[in-house]
Write an enzyme that holds these catalytic residues in place. Structure first.
Site, mmCIF file in Angstrom:
data_model
loop_
_atom_site.group_PDB
_atom_site.id
_atom_site.type_symbol
_atom_site.label_atom_id
_atom_site.label_comp_id
_atom_site.label_asym_id
_atom_site.label_seq_id
_atom_site.Cartn_x
_atom_site.Cartn_y
_atom_site.Cartn_z
ATOM 1 C CB THR A 2 1.839 -11.810 1.925
ATOM 2 O OG1 THR A 2 1.221 -13.121 0.519
ATOM 3 C CG2 THR A 2 3.136 -11.326 0.456
ATOM 4 N N GLY A 10 1.942 3.012 -2.420
ATOM 5 C CA GLY A 10 1.130 3.879 -3.757
ATOM 6 C C GLY A 10 1.934 3.402 -5.347
ATOM 7 C CE LYS A 11 3.684 -2.642 -4.465
ATOM 8 N NZ LYS A 11 2.960 -2.025 -3.066
ATOM 9 N N GLY A 16 -0.427 14.094 -4.588
ATOM 10 C CA GLY A 16 -1.749 14.119 -4.766
ATOM 11 C C GLY A 16 -2.169 12.685 -5.114
ATOM 12 C CD GLN A 73 0.967 -9.327 -2.387
ATOM 13 O OE1 GLN A 73 1.839 -9.290 -2.976
ATOM 14 N NE2 GLN A 73 -0.576 -8.449 -2.675
ATOM 15 N N GLY A 116 -3.511 -4.976 -3.904
ATOM 16 C CA GLY A 116 -4.771 -4.151 -5.000
ATOM 17 C C GLY A 116 -4.459 -2.712 -5.177
ATOM 18 C CG HIS A 117 -1.352 -2.233 -7.742
ATOM 19 N ND1 HIS A 117 -1.035 -3.093 -8.359
ATOM 20 C CD2 HIS A 117 -1.328 -2.109 -6.040
ATOM 21 C CE1 HIS A 117 0.461 -4.091 -7.093
ATOM 22 N NE2 HIS A 117 0.297 -2.991 -6.065
ATOM 23 C CB THR A 118 -6.132 2.652 -5.954
ATOM 24 O OG1 THR A 118 -6.214 2.504 -5.162
ATOM 25 C CG2 THR A 118 -7.473 3.532 -6.381
ATOM 26 C CB THR A 147 -6.128 -10.707 1.716
ATOM 27 O OG1 THR A 147 -5.347 -11.563 0.542
ATOM 28 C CG2 THR A 147 -5.724 -9.413 1.500
ATOM 29 C CG ASP A 184 -1.859 -1.675 1.416
ATOM 30 O OD1 ASP A 184 -1.817 -2.106 0.256
ATOM 31 O OD2 ASP A 184 -2.279 -1.491 2.611
ATOM 32 C CB THR A 192 -8.191 -6.238 -1.413
ATOM 33 O OG1 THR A 192 -6.501 -5.839 -2.121
ATOM 34 C CG2 THR A 192 -8.092 -7.701 -1.476
ATOM 35 C CB THR A 193 -9.998 -6.395 3.127
ATOM 36 O OG1 THR A 193 -8.836 -5.479 3.122
ATOM 37 C CG2 THR A 193 -8.862 -7.152 2.404
HETATM 38 P P1 IMP Z 1 -2.437 -13.045 2.526
HETATM 39 O O1 IMP Z 1 -1.470 -12.463 1.484
HETATM 40 O O2 IMP Z 1 -3.777 -12.553 2.135
HETATM 41 O O3 IMP Z 1 -1.509 -14.579 3.162
HETATM 42 O O4 IMP Z 1 -2.788 -12.002 3.640
HETATM 43 C C1 IMP Z 1 -1.129 -11.651 4.585
HETATM 44 C C2 IMP Z 1 -0.193 -10.994 4.557
HETATM 45 O O5 IMP Z 1 0.027 -9.947 3.897
HETATM 46 C C3 IMP Z 1 -1.921 -9.964 5.401
HETATM 47 O O6 IMP Z 1 -0.976 -9.072 6.890
HETATM 48 C C4 IMP Z 1 -2.107 -9.030 4.687
HETATM 49 O O7 IMP Z 1 -3.136 -7.809 5.372
HETATM 50 C C5 IMP Z 1 -1.295 -8.909 4.223
HETATM 51 N N1 IMP Z 1 -0.992 -8.412 2.392
HETATM 52 C C6 IMP Z 1 -1.938 -9.196 1.755
HETATM 53 N N2 IMP Z 1 -1.656 -8.023 0.302
HETATM 54 C C7 IMP Z 1 -1.030 -7.069 0.613
HETATM 55 C C8 IMP Z 1 -1.484 -6.042 -0.493
HETATM 56 O O8 IMP Z 1 -1.440 -5.742 -0.924
HETATM 57 N N3 IMP Z 1 -1.354 -4.907 0.382
HETATM 58 C C9 IMP Z 1 -1.061 -4.952 2.156
HETATM 59 N N4 IMP Z 1 -1.685 -5.720 2.440
HETATM 60 C C10 IMP Z 1 -1.286 -7.150 1.889
#
Ligand code: IMP
Length: 431
Positions: free
Chosen positions: A240, A15-16, A421, A225, A40-42, A130, A13, A306-307
Site C-alpha cells: 500500500t 485480526g487487529k 473465536g 494493513q 477493514g476492521h471487523t 482495493t 487482515d 473491504t472488497t
Molecule cells: P491499496 O492500499 O488499495 O492501494 O492496495 C495495495 C495492496 O494492499 C493490495 O494488495 C491490497 O489488497 C492491499 N491492502 C490494502 N489495504 C488492505 C487491508 O486493510 N488488508 C489487507 N490488504 C490490504
C-alpha cells in the site's frame, strides 16, 4: 504503559480490530495513524458486528476519544456514512469524542477513478488494490498538491481547490487513460457540503495525545494493513502507499519518540493470508486453502472486509514474522484464529528459506523479491480439540502450546495472548 501501538505483522487482515477492541477497554485515546478506507476492521460485540474502514475500532467503547491522524488519507463520504452507521447503532460520534488531524489528506472520486484507471493500465502487473483511491491520494501528498483537512476550514475556498484538483484529474483520465471524466461541479459542491459537516472535528490531535501521555493515560495507536504492505519495508511494489509499521505510528500521529513507556504489540494470524497480488512463499491451494479460508458463511472467514475478495492463504512464515519483529521493534505477539487449526493432523510452520543450496533464516535483501526462495518447514503435531470454549492457558491442548512456543522461539518475542473465536471473550491470556 502509556503508548501502546498495535501493528499487523503480515499482509493485513491479522485480526487487529478485535485485539484493538480488547485493548481499547483500558485506553483513553484510540488513534488511527495510516491508510484510509482500504482497511477493514471487523469487531463483534454480542449480536452486533461492526465493519469499520476509517474510524478507530476502539471508538466502539463509549469512554474513548478517537483520533484520525495526519498519516491517514480520508474519504469524507465513507467517514460520514460510517459515523451514521454507528449513530444508528446508538454510538453517537460528536466533536467531543473525535478529532481529525488538520494535516490528514483527503480522497476524492478523482483519486478513486485514477486508482481504477491505473490498475487497468497495469494489465498483468496489477497490484490488486482495493480501488479506494489510496495510491493516487498519497501520490498527491508526496507531490505537494494534495487536499488536506485544513482546507475544509474555509468551505468556499475548498470548493475551488476541489474544482482545480478535479480538472487536473479529468485531464489525466482523458489523455493518459482514455477514461470517462468526472462531473467537476457536482463533486465540488458535494465536497463543500462535507466541509461544513466535518469542520467541527478538525484540529491538532497531537496536543490531545501529548497531554494524555503526560497524564499517564494509555493511548492506543491502531495500525491498519500490515508490515509487509509498508511502502518502505514491505513486498514492494505489491504494497500500500502508507507506513503501517510502528515507526509510522509516531510520524502518522505527529509524535516524537515518547519519553513514556511504549508497548509495541504485533498481531499475527496462526497462519498466513494475503489479498491482492504479490509474493507469498508459504501459499497453499485447492483443498488445503479451502480448509484455512472457510466457506465465507461466517463474517470472520478469509474474505476481504473491504472488497469481499477471497484471501490467498498459507502456513505461518517464520522468516517474515522475524522480519516484522525487527522492523517494528515488537515487544510481544498476539496470535489470532488459533481455533481454525484444530483438527489438522500436522501443522507446517516455515522456519527458514532455501535458495541456491543455501539456507536463510533472515532475508538478505528484505522482502521485496521472495521468488528465489523455497520455504523450509517443520511439521508440528496438530490437536483434535475444539478451542473455541477455552479461556485459560492451562486448558489449551499440549500440541497447541507447542505450536505457540514454536512461534515464540522463531520470532524471539513472547506470545502473550491468543484468540480462539470472534467474540470479545474468546481470548486466552498467558498468565
Ligand atoms: P491499496 O492500499 O488499495 O492501494 O492496495 C495495495 C495492496 O494492499 C493490495 O494488495 C491490497 O489488497 C492491499 N491492502 C490494502 N489495504 C488492505 C487491508 O486493510 N488488508 C489487507 N490488504 C490490504
Amino acid at each position: 504503559m502509556t503508548l501502546e501501538i498495535v501493528v499487523g505483522t503480515q499482509w493485513g487482515d491479522e485480526g487487529k480490530g478485535r485485539i484493538v477492541d480488547l485493548m481499547a477497554a483500558g485506553a483513553a485515546v484510540v488513534a488511527r495513524f495510516n491508510g484510509g478506507d482500504n482497511a477493514g476492521h471487523t469487531v463483534t460485540v454480542g449480536s452486533q458486528t461492526f465493519k469499520l474502514h476509517l474510524l478507530p475500532s476502539g471508538l466502539i467503547h463509549p469512554h474513548t476519544f478517537g483520533v484520525l491522524g495526519n498519516g491517514m488519507v480520508i474519504n469524507p463520504t465513507t467517514l460520514l456514512s460510517e459515523m451514521e452507521m454507528l449513530r444508528a447503532a446508538g454510538i453517537v460520534i460528536t466533536p467531543e469524542r473525535m478529532m481529525i488531524s488538520y494535516a490528514a489528506h483527503l480522497i476524492t472520486p478523482g483519486h478513486k477513478a485514477l486508482d481504477a484507471a491505473q490498475e487497468r493500465a497495469r494489465g498483468a502487473g496489477q497490484i490488486g488494490t482495493t480501488g479506494r483511491g489510496i495510491g493516487p491520494a498519497y501520490t498527491d501528498k508526496a507531490a505537494r498538491r494534495g487536499l488536506r483537512m485544513l482546507d475544509m476550514l474555509d468551505p468556499a475556498a475548498f470548493r475551488q481547490k476541489v474544482r482545480l484538483h478535479l480538472a487536473e484529474v479529468n485531464q489525466q483520465l482523458q489523455r493518459l487513460f482514455g477514461a470517462e471524466t468526472l462531473d467537476v461541479e457536482a463533486i465540488a459542491a458535494e465536497f463543500e457540503g462535507f466541509a461544513f459537516q466535518l469542520r467541527p472535528y478538525i484540529g491538532d490531535p497531537g496536543i490531545k495525545i501529548a497531554a494524555a501521555l503526560a497524564a499517564g493515560q494509555p493511548v492506543l495507536a491502531e495500525g491498519a494493513q500490515g508490515t509487509l504492505l509498508d511502502i518502505d519495508l514491505g513486498t514492494y511494489p505489491f504494497v500500500t502507499s502508507s507506513s503501517p509499521t510502528a515507526p509510522g505510528a509516531l510520524s502518522g500521529l505527529g509524535l516524537g519518540i515518547p519519553a513514556q513507556a511504549v508497548r509495541v504489540v504485533g498481531v499475527t494470524k496462526a497462519f498466513q493470508s494475503r489479498v491482492g497480488a504479490g509474493p507469498f512463499p508459504t501459499e497453499v491451494h485447492a483443498a488445503a486453502a479451502e480448509r484455512l479460508r472457510g466457506s465465507g458463511s461466517n463474517p470472520w472467514d478469509e474474505f476481504g472486509t473491504t472488497t469481499g475478495r477471497p484471501r490467498r492463504v498459507g502456513w505461518l512464515d517464520g522468516v517474515l514474522l522475524r522480519y516484522a519483529v525487527r522492523v517494528n521493534g515488537l515487544t510481544e505477539l498476539m496470535v489470532t484464529k488459533l481455533d481454525v487449526l484444530s483438527g489438522l493432523a500436522t501443522i507446517p510452520i516455515c522456519t527458514a528459506y532455501r535458495s541456491g543450496g543455501l539456507e536463510y533464516s533472515d532475508l538478505p535483501l528484505g522482502p521485496s523479491d521472495l521468488s528465489p526462495f523455497e520455504p523450509v518447514y517443520v511439521e508440528l503435531p496438530g490437536w483434535p480439540e475444539d478451542l473455541t470454549g477455552v479461556r485459560r492457558w492451562a486448558d489449551l491442548p499440549a500440541a497447541a502450546c507447542r505450536y505457540l512456543d514454536k512461534i515464540g522461539e522463531i520470532s524471539g518475542v513472547k506470545v502473550s495472548l491468543v484468540s480462539v473465536g470472534p467474540e470479545r471473550d474468546q481470548v486466552v491470556t498467558k498468565e
